[in-house]
Design a protein around this motif. Structure first.
Motif, PDB file in Angstrom:
ATOM      1  N   THR A 117       0.808  -1.198   0.000  1.00 50.20           N
ATOM      2  CA  THR A 117       0.000   0.000   0.000  1.00 50.20           C
ATOM      3  C   THR A 117       0.850   1.259   0.000  1.00 50.20           C
TER       4      THR A 117
ATOM      5  N   LEU B  97      -7.614   4.715  -2.990  1.00 46.54           N
ATOM      6  CA  LEU B  97      -8.816   3.924  -3.205  1.00 46.54           C
ATOM      7  C   LEU B  97      -8.482   2.584  -3.859  1.00 46.54           C
TER       8      LEU B  97
ATOM      9  N   ARG C 203     -14.113   5.406  -9.184  1.00 47.23           N
ATOM     10  CA  ARG C 203     -13.102   5.768  -8.184  1.00 47.23           C
ATOM     11  C   ARG C 203     -12.696   7.229  -8.333  1.00 47.23           C
TER      12      ARG C 203
ATOM     13  N   ALA D 101      -7.146   2.353   7.039  1.00 43.77           N
ATOM     14  CA  ALA D 101      -6.869   3.554   6.254  1.00 43.77           C
ATOM     15  C   ALA D 101      -5.629   4.262   6.791  1.00 43.77           C
TER      16      ALA D 101
ATOM     17  N   ALA E  14      -8.935  10.643   4.305  1.00 41.80           N
ATOM     18  CA  ALA E  14      -8.798   9.209   4.070  1.00 41.80           C
ATOM     19  C   ALA E  14     -10.053   8.456   4.518  1.00 41.80           C
TER      20      ALA E  14
ATOM     21  N   ARG F 206     -15.852   2.058  -0.009  1.00 40.57           N
ATOM     22  CA  ARG F 206     -16.317   0.773   0.508  1.00 40.57           C
ATOM     23  C   ARG F 206     -17.813   0.621   0.324  1.00 40.57           C
TER      24      ARG F 206
ATOM     25  N   HIS G 168      -9.795  -6.168   5.702  1.00 42.02           N
ATOM     26  CA  HIS G 168     -10.637  -5.249   6.449  1.00 42.02           C
ATOM     27  C   HIS G 168     -11.926  -5.934   6.895  1.00 42.02           C
TER      28      HIS G 168
ATOM     29  N   VAL H 267     -12.291   6.501   1.789  1.00 43.76           N
ATOM     30  CA  VAL H 267     -12.337   5.035   1.816  1.00 43.76           C
ATOM     31  C   VAL H 267     -13.742   4.550   2.154  1.00 43.76           C
ATOM     32  N   THR H 268     -14.398   5.239   3.048  1.00 38.05           N
ATOM     33  CA  THR H 268     -15.755   4.817   3.376  1.00 38.05           C
ATOM     34  C   THR H 268     -16.663   4.917   2.159  1.00 38.05           C
TER      35      THR H 268
ATOM     36  N   ALA I 257      -6.964   0.473  -1.184  1.00 36.96           N
ATOM     37  CA  ALA I 257      -7.870   0.063  -0.116  1.00 36.96           C
ATOM     38  C   ALA I 257      -8.943  -0.894  -0.609  1.00 36.96           C
TER      39      ALA I 257
END
Lengths: 244, 244, 244, 244
Positions: free
Chosen positions: D70, D136, D226, D169, D203, D211, D148, D207-208, D139
């Motif tokens: 990452t 993104l 994205r 994150a 972040a 997701r 996760h 990321v949320t 993640a």
DNA sequence: TATGAATGAGACTTCATTCAT
DNA sequence: AATGAATGAAGTCTCATTCAT
């Protein structure tokens, strides 16, 4: 046969478990028990939470069973004064006809006195010998002996086993033997201040000698061997409690 | 460690195995034994063909060890009138009031007589009680009791265990006790036609009572409890063999 | 209970299943569910084809239930200037100083401004903070948090779970939050081109911060912690949408 | 390959376990793991005491691995004008099209401004968008997303999982993002009182959103999707921290 | 020789599901 | 319709023993 707590299956499981545990110890496998009982493994676990629970239940069942057999087998030969002979397999099981007390009268034992004493202790010795032989036979029977070994083997891992457990000799003692000693005392044949103690001593020594001689029930003892042990132990007890 | 099976390692393995088997029974794992002994598993198998062989060797070793300890611990704290026997390392267990030997003369026991008889049996009863207490302490020691339980547990699976095996009470009997009874007989204190038998009876009954009371060495017995058992058993024996 | 699948039983099963799945995950056993519901296992299978079906139904039921509770719990404690909206059971969480609505006039906030801005954004920040605290409390409640974890855990095995699923933060967003932002925009307090987006951003960030801080609802958060999170997030949003 | 703690096997087991757990959750079977690793079941248990230990080790390993990947993947494509930051091992992962740094001067962004603001915030928004896309992608990669989900799924049963755990994150945040915000602040592009907080907010929200949109990494997101998420989130953050 | 990694079988226990009542 | 007993597969973990170093 579904939906209702099958008592028949429970009994089958318990029987199979008893046999397996008596034969192989605690290491007997649940798989094998289930197979012998003719049920699935899960069925075993539905009836008994886990192996330990099953084990304790099996031991308890075995105790009940053997205690019953034992008591009837070792019931005193009920000798009357004149006829002191062992009427053998007289399993009266119910309405136990008050075992013949050792009468004070001249004991014309139908067997040569084991010891060399005079009357009337000789009669007591003889009766005790007969009783002892029966007790020995019961205590050294494969099932009872195996139960005894199993209990000792696992008493460290399952302390509950020592509850309600004396030595596997108690059943004989409590019921019949103490009564016999009391009657002997009442009749003046013996001087027994504490019949329960005398009964315990007789039974413990008798059974211990039998166990040692038979490798704890592992090797067969001949009738003669059992008779010798019983006679020797009876002799000791009668000597000890002979009236001064 | 270079080409010859080290005797030191063998001893270490045997010690670890003894401890493991005494503690966990035959189901103790070879892994654990090897780890405790501080050797590799293969080394265990190089010294002992398989687990059973190791087990039997460990039991034999334990017997030797405990028999030694036992004999010194239970050696009669005293001697007979004429001949003093084995004055060895008789650990008197601290201030124990030097047990009275079966003296012929008026026994002014330094303890109240356990029974109610006249001289001189009382002295014998007292000495036997002391002896019995020591025997009991030894027989119910954790190690000896565990060895006894282990033997009984596995006697069915390993018949070799019954070779050279009496009841765990023999060591006491053979060496000292019989001699004591003989001396009593010689001194006219008791009437013991067969000292070996008397010794065996005393030891068997004594130890059996102790085992039952302590759940086969699983529960602790107080000094008082042990004394009561010893006294009661000594009383029985002395009564039985008291001179007519 | 005589021939028609009782609805009462169905509800009981669903309740038990919800509790079990929320507590133990998908690995909860049907046995346990049936037991808790007080019905036989077969009854469970009569109502739901298999475990997966039951699982999905339980999750759906839990969503409905928690969404209801959530909406009433998180309803904005206040209303906008022109139109008062659902002033329902707005549990004021004790003495909480009645959150200020976004009044158009000079907002004499009954609280010191959280930020350092001039009017009237400060009032919005404060109201959002209050709203945020309630949303957080709801989203981190044991049940809602467990449902969220369960959904994520099983979303790979049961893709149906992602239907109708946002992030467990949607219910707050869709109903109330967006309306609030819209009213703020209408009142000229904030410059919010897309109220739905703003609501989503606020809710997502708020709840994510709360989840991370509480180990996904696994650890308790104090009121102060929740307040700090809400204030910080409200601050960000109000800053972002403050009128140029 | 015996007798020595094979690190190779340990690694193989860990790899297999990671894959299995990420794919099937904690219910992945040890049997399967052992089979995939090409070792016996016992070998697994020699390296890891039990399943839970193996699980935690696998998660830890996966975290390390994914964190590494990452960080290199999301390393800022570039540096700021005045101060080149982190000249470290910033494996540029090949010809990454040098992302626009927050230049102090008139930002002639090599891309059309994402928003509609004037300079120079637009440059920051653009760079953040690029960074966000990379974050993104990382993640939502199958492995990171699965890790996760797994963590959340098991955080209730294995609280140790929350140690050293933010939200998956963090790795992005701590290293690069905060630095970028600081540089923007230093350059006067943005008004960021707390760069770490800004980084976290960016972040988390980014990321949320990703997701939720991808059903927690379960459904694929197009590049455009994205990009839209990254741009939208960058827009929010830049708006919030735009200089007054 | 000694090590301990590796094996394969088998231990106990639990599960989702069906069947007979 | 509803019960819970029964099943067979599978899961975790342990064991005595061997093999390669």
């Amino acid at each position: 046969m579904t939906g209702v707590p099958s008592q028949a299956k429970r009994r089958a499981i318990l029987e199979a478990a008893t046999e397996a545990f008596l034969h192989s110890g605690y290491s007997a496998s649940v798989d094998e028990i289930a197979a012998v009982a003719g049920v699935g493994k899960q069925t075993v676990y539905r009836h008994f939470r886990d192996k330990q629970t099953l084990f304790l239940a099996a031991v308890a069942a075995a105790r009940t069973t053997t205690a019953e057999q034992t008591l009837t087998a070792a019931s005193p030969p009920t000798t009357g004064p004149p006829t002191a002979s062992r009427p053998t397999a007289s399993r009266p099981t119910a309405g136990r006809p008050a075992a013949g007390p050792p009468t004070a009268g001249p004991a014309t034992a139908d067997r040569p006195a084991a010891g060399d004493w005079v009357f009337p202790s000789g009669a007591a010795a003889e009766t005790l010998t007969l009783l002892g032989e029966q007790i020995l036979a019961a205590a050294l029977s494969p099932t009872v002996a195996a139960l005894h070994r199993l209990t000792i083997a696992e008493i460290g891992n399952h302390p509950e086993l020592s509850d309600h457990w004396g030595d596997g000799a108690e059943p004989f003692v409590d019921q019949e033997l103490a009564g016999y000693f009391r009657r002997c005392a009442d009749a003046g044949l013996l001087d027994v201040p504490d019949p329960a103690r005398a009964a315990r001593q007789f039974a413990y020594l008798l059974v211990t000698e039998g166990r040692v001689a038979s490798a704890y029930g592992t090797k067969h003892l001949t009738t003669d061997q059992r008779h010798a042990i019983a006679a020797e132990t009876a002799d000791l007890i009668v000597r000890a409690y002979r009236p001064a």
